[in-house]
Design a protein around this motif. Structure first.
Motif, PDB file in Angstrom:
ATOM      1  N   VAL A   1       2.943  -1.007   4.207  1.00 20.70           N
ATOM      2  CA  VAL A   1       2.590   0.378   3.907  1.00 20.70           C
ATOM      3  C   VAL A   1       3.865   1.148   3.599  1.00 20.70           C
ATOM      4  O   VAL A   1       4.797   1.171   4.403  1.00 20.70           O
ATOM      5  CB  VAL A   1       1.839   1.039   5.081  1.00 20.70           C
ATOM      6  N   LEU A   2       3.911   1.769   2.421  1.00 21.21           N
ATOM      7  CA  LEU A   2       5.070   2.549   2.000  1.00 21.21           C
ATOM      8  C   LEU A   2       4.675   4.017   1.921  1.00 21.21           C
ATOM      9  O   LEU A   2       3.740   4.369   1.208  1.00 21.21           O
ATOM     10  CB  LEU A   2       5.568   2.092   0.622  1.00 21.21           C
ATOM     11  N   ARG A   3       5.380   4.872   2.627  1.00 19.09           N
ATOM     12  CA  ARG A   3       5.061   6.296   2.583  1.00 19.09           C
ATOM     13  C   ARG A   3       5.829   6.977   1.458  1.00 19.09           C
ATOM     14  O   ARG A   3       7.059   6.911   1.407  1.00 19.09           O
ATOM     15  CB  ARG A   3       5.377   6.974   3.910  1.00 19.09           C
ATOM     16  N   MET A   4       5.100   7.628   0.560  1.00 17.67           N
ATOM     17  CA  MET A   4       5.704   8.365  -0.536  1.00 17.67           C
ATOM     18  C   MET A   4       6.116   9.758  -0.047  1.00 17.67           C
ATOM     19  O   MET A   4       5.333  10.437   0.628  1.00 17.67           O
ATOM     20  CB  MET A   4       4.730   8.496  -1.707  1.00 17.67           C
ATOM     21  N   LYS A   5       7.327  10.183  -0.393  1.00 17.88           N
ATOM     22  CA  LYS A   5       7.814  11.489   0.054  1.00 17.88           C
ATOM     23  C   LYS A   5       7.147  12.636  -0.689  1.00 17.88           C
ATOM     24  O   LYS A   5       7.032  13.744  -0.169  1.00 17.88           O
ATOM     25  CB  LYS A   5       9.328  11.575  -0.140  1.00 17.88           C
ATOM     26  N   ASP A   6       6.724  12.367  -1.913  1.00 14.88           N
ATOM     27  CA  ASP A   6       6.137  13.405  -2.755  1.00 14.88           C
ATOM     28  C   ASP A   6       4.887  12.849  -3.425  1.00 14.88           C
ATOM     29  O   ASP A   6       4.829  11.671  -3.768  1.00 14.88           O
ATOM     30  CB  ASP A   6       7.158  13.856  -3.810  1.00 14.88           C
ATOM     31  N   GLU A   7       3.890  13.695  -3.628  1.00 15.54           N
ATOM     32  CA  GLU A   7       2.633  13.226  -4.200  1.00 15.54           C
ATOM     33  C   GLU A   7       2.814  12.709  -5.622  1.00 15.54           C
ATOM     34  O   GLU A   7       2.109  11.789  -6.051  1.00 15.54           O
ATOM     35  CB  GLU A   7       1.591  14.345  -4.170  1.00 15.54           C
TER      36      GLU A   7
ATOM     37  N   PHE B   1       0.832  -1.198   0.000  1.00 11.55           N
ATOM     38  CA  PHE B   1       0.000   0.000   0.000  1.00 11.55           C
ATOM     39  C   PHE B   1       0.872   1.255   0.000  1.00 11.55           C
ATOM     40  O   PHE B   1       1.240   1.762   1.064  1.00 11.55           O
ATOM     41  CB  PHE B   1      -0.926   0.012   1.222  1.00 11.55           C
ATOM     42  N   PRO B   2       1.233   1.774  -1.168  1.00 12.80           N
ATOM     43  CA  PRO B   2       1.885   3.087  -1.201  1.00 12.80           C
ATOM     44  C   PRO B   2       0.883   4.147  -0.724  1.00 12.80           C
ATOM     45  O   PRO B   2      -0.291   4.118  -1.103  1.00 12.80           O
ATOM     46  CB  PRO B   2       2.222   3.280  -2.682  1.00 12.80           C
ATOM     47  N   VAL B   3       1.334   5.079   0.092  1.00 13.91           N
ATOM     48  CA  VAL B   3       0.437   6.102   0.619  1.00 13.91           C
ATOM     49  C   VAL B   3       1.142   7.456   0.624  1.00 13.91           C
ATOM     50  O   VAL B   3       2.340   7.537   0.898  1.00 13.91           O
ATOM     51  CB  VAL B   3      -0.059   5.739   2.037  1.00 13.91           C
ATOM     52  N   TYR B   4       0.387   8.485   0.305  1.00  8.80           N
ATOM     53  CA  TYR B   4       0.901   9.849   0.435  1.00  8.80           C
ATOM     54  C   TYR B   4      -0.041  10.637   1.328  1.00  8.80           C
ATOM     55  O   TYR B   4      -1.263  10.626   1.151  1.00  8.80           O
ATOM     56  CB  TYR B   4       1.002  10.566  -0.910  1.00  8.80           C
ATOM     57  N   THR B   5       0.530  11.306   2.295  1.00  7.74           N
ATOM     58  CA  THR B   5      -0.197  12.259   3.121  1.00  7.74           C
ATOM     59  C   THR B   5       0.809  13.260   3.667  1.00  7.74           C
ATOM     60  O   THR B   5       1.976  12.925   3.874  1.00  7.74           O
ATOM     61  CB  THR B   5      -0.943  11.580   4.280  1.00  7.74           C
ATOM     62  N   ASP B   6       0.371  14.483   3.873  1.00  7.74           N
ATOM     63  CA  ASP B   6       1.269  15.488   4.434  1.00  7.74           C
ATOM     64  C   ASP B   6       1.082  15.626   5.946  1.00  7.74           C
ATOM     65  O   ASP B   6       1.536  16.579   6.554  1.00  7.74           O
ATOM     66  CB  ASP B   6       1.045  16.853   3.753  1.00  7.74           C
ATOM     67  N   ASN B   7       0.410  14.628   6.545  1.00  6.71           N
ATOM     68  CA  ASN B   7       0.095  14.686   7.962  1.00  6.71           C
ATOM     69  C   ASN B   7       0.543  13.395   8.646  1.00  6.71           C
ATOM     70  O   ASN B   7       0.101  12.308   8.277  1.00  6.71           O
ATOM     71  CB  ASN B   7      -1.412  14.896   8.144  1.00  6.71           C
ATOM     72  N   ASN B   8       1.418  13.498   9.633  1.00  4.26           N
ATOM     73  CA  ASN B   8       1.969  12.312  10.283  1.00  4.26           C
ATOM     74  C   ASN B   8       0.916  11.482  11.001  1.00  4.26           C
ATOM     75  O   ASN B   8       0.970  10.254  11.012  1.00  4.26           O
ATOM     76  CB  ASN B   8       3.066  12.720  11.285  1.00  4.26           C
TER      77      ASN B   8
END
Length: 231
Positions: free
Chosen positions: A129-135, A107-114
């Motif tokens: 879950v993989l957090r994307m650094k940029d949208e 699950f790649p995910v992007y959010t600007d909120n921790n």
């Protein structure tokens, strides 16, 4: 922007849109609930063209400090915030694949909120879950993760059809291909690199080397596929 998610480890999750990915989400999300108004996280798995309408419809009933997660390419966090018309809801974008129905998807995910990212991890218990650094990275993941099961299946089907035309039995060819796909996947999971796997098969001047040279011609096709997010 305010801290949008209360400190909790128990999350009630609601899914809107029960297509292939939506049904997959129901299988892996912790604590599904029937009503968006009682959910801590609402997951939208609807076509991009109807996302705005669906968000506007339920926005007034969403709990303060809850989150929404969307599975829609090319619909930015900024656009989603505009649809919500409120700033007390966390926003995340995810891009799984239909393999999530088997509990195997990343699950790649992007959010600007921790805190929203934390809620995502706590809701997808046991999933990767993989957090994307940029949208923009999430848009690339649409094709690499979201679409790749279709591309891989297309390639398998192409090889199967070529085998059948050479007089081979379809079931036998499919069995060989699927077991080899499984074996390659297992080796990659165990830490082998793709180059190591290739070198274990290839011999100089052999049929594998010839085939790999011919496959180089596919690189422009791959480039065309991966440029699809820019259209």
């Amino acid at each position: 922007m305010k801290n949008m998610v209360s400190k909790m480890t128990f999350h009630r999750n609601n899914v809107i849109g029960l297509g292939n990915v939506g049904r997959g989400l129901l299988r892996v999300l912790a604590n599904p609930t029937g009503k968006p108004s009682s959910a801590d996280n609402v997951w939208f798995s609807v076509p991009s063209y109807s996302l705005g309408k669906e968000i506007r419809k339920i926005s007034p009933e969403l709990k303060a400090n809850s989150n929404i997660f969307t599975v829609c390419p090319k619909t930015t966090v900024k656009n989603i915030r505009h649809y919500l018309d409120r700033d007390d809801i966390g926003i995340g974008r995810v891009m799984p694949s239909t393999i999530s129905m088997l509990g195997m998807s990343v699950f790649p995910v992007y959010t600007d909120n921790n805190e929203t990212f934390k809620a995502c991890i706590e809701s997808l218990v046991g999933e990767r879950v993989l957090r994307m650094k940029d949208e923009s990275q999430l848009e690339s993941m649409t094709l690499i993760n979201g679409s790749s099961p279709a591309y891989i299946s297309w390639l398998i089907n192409l090889i199967v059809e070529k085998g059948v035309r050479q007089g081979l039995d379809r079931e036998s060819v499919m069995q060989c291909l699927t077991m080899n796909m499984f074996g390659v996947t297992r080796k990659l999971i165990d830490g082998y690199t793709t180059e190591e796997i290739i070198e274990r098969v290839r011999t100089p001047g052999g049929v594998t080397s010839t085939g790999l040279k011919n496959l180089k011609r596919l690189e422009p096709v791959i480039d065309a596929i991966l440029s699809g997010t820019k259209k």
